[in-house]
Design a protein around this motif. Structure first.
Motif, short mmCIF file in Angstrom:
data_model
loop_
_atom_site.label_atom_id
_atom_site.label_comp_id
_atom_site.label_asym_id
_atom_site.label_seq_id
_atom_site.Cartn_x
_atom_site.Cartn_y
_atom_site.Cartn_z
N PHE A 65 0.79 -1.23 0.00
CA PHE A 65 0.00 0.00 0.00
C PHE A 65 0.82 1.28 0.00
O PHE A 65 0.27 2.36 -0.18
CB PHE A 65 -0.98 -0.01 1.17
N ASN A 73 -4.17 2.55 -1.20
CA ASN A 73 -4.04 2.88 0.22
C ASN A 73 -5.14 3.86 0.64
O ASN A 73 -4.91 5.05 0.80
CB ASN A 73 -2.65 3.45 0.50
N ASN A 74 -6.35 3.31 0.78
CA ASN A 74 -7.51 4.15 1.11
C ASN A 74 -8.56 3.31 1.82
O ASN A 74 -8.38 2.12 2.05
CB ASN A 74 -8.07 4.80 -0.17
N PHE A 75 -9.68 3.94 2.14
CA PHE A 75 -10.74 3.26 2.89
C PHE A 75 -11.41 2.15 2.07
O PHE A 75 -11.98 1.22 2.62
CB PHE A 75 -11.80 4.28 3.36
N ALA A 78 -7.28 -0.75 1.41
CA ALA A 78 -6.40 -1.03 2.56
C ALA A 78 -7.17 -1.09 3.87
O ALA A 78 -6.94 -1.98 4.70
CB ALA A 78 -5.28 0.00 2.63
N GLN A 79 -8.09 -0.17 4.07
CA GLN A 79 -8.84 -0.12 5.33
C GLN A 79 -9.69 -1.36 5.54
O GLN A 79 -9.85 -1.83 6.66
CB GLN A 79 -9.71 1.14 5.40
N ARG A 80 -10.21 -1.93 4.46
CA ARG A 80 -11.03 -3.15 4.59
C ARG A 80 -10.18 -4.31 5.11
O ARG A 80 -10.66 -5.12 5.90
CB ARG A 80 -11.67 -3.51 3.27
N GLU A 82 -7.45 -3.93 6.98
CA GLU A 82 -7.16 -3.60 8.37
C GLU A 82 -8.34 -3.95 9.27
O GLU A 82 -8.16 -4.53 10.34
CB GLU A 82 -6.82 -2.12 8.52
N ASP A 83 -9.54 -3.61 8.83
CA ASP A 83 -10.73 -3.90 9.63
C ASP A 83 -10.93 -5.40 9.81
O ASP A 83 -11.25 -5.87 10.91
CB ASP A 83 -11.98 -3.28 8.99
#
Length: 128
Positions: A65, A73-75, A78-80, A82-83
């Motif tokens: 990312f 590197n965004n919601f 990448a954020q998915r 991480e969640d």
């Protein structure tokens, strides 16, 4: 991998990819980027290498990312991951996306895969 080549939308695809050799990944007609818990690329197939213009030697071991594909590197992407890691949950989402790094904007479908049973997570890229 079974004798039939798996498709982009195959059920259980993360498990199939985990069990696939590099040669089997290279036979697929969509991009495969597999990365570890630190987001470092561990698996990268020939289709994605050709389409993105990045050699496996340049990508393997690099942070996905930040160094390889900062446009992810965004919601939405990448954020998915991480969640899912934070919740120790499965991730299998397909989204419409526009890739913009090092190329003209290109519409793709991304499939985001993460399994609680595997240390490898995947971003699959279907260009059509």
């Amino acid at each position: 991998m079974t004798s039939a080549t798996p498709t982009f939308d195959a059920r259980g695809l993360a498990d199939i990819l985990d069990a696939s050799s590099p040669e089997q990944l290279d036979a697929l007609d969509f991009g495969v980027i597999g990365f570890d818990a630190d987001a470092k690329v561990q698996r990268y197939n020939a289709f994605e290498s050709q389409a993105a213009g990045l050699s496996p030697q340049r990508v393997i071991g690099e942070p996905l990312f930040t160094n390889v594909a900062p446009c992810l590197n965004n919601f939405m992407v990448a954020q998915r991951f991480e969640d899912a890691a934070f919740d120790a949950s499965e991730l299998d989402d397909t989204i419409d996306y526009v890739l913009t790094l090092r190329m003209r904007p290109i519409k793709v479908k991304l499939r985001l895969l993460a399994s609680a049973d595997s240390t490898t997570r995947y971003v699959l890229v279907q260009r059509r």
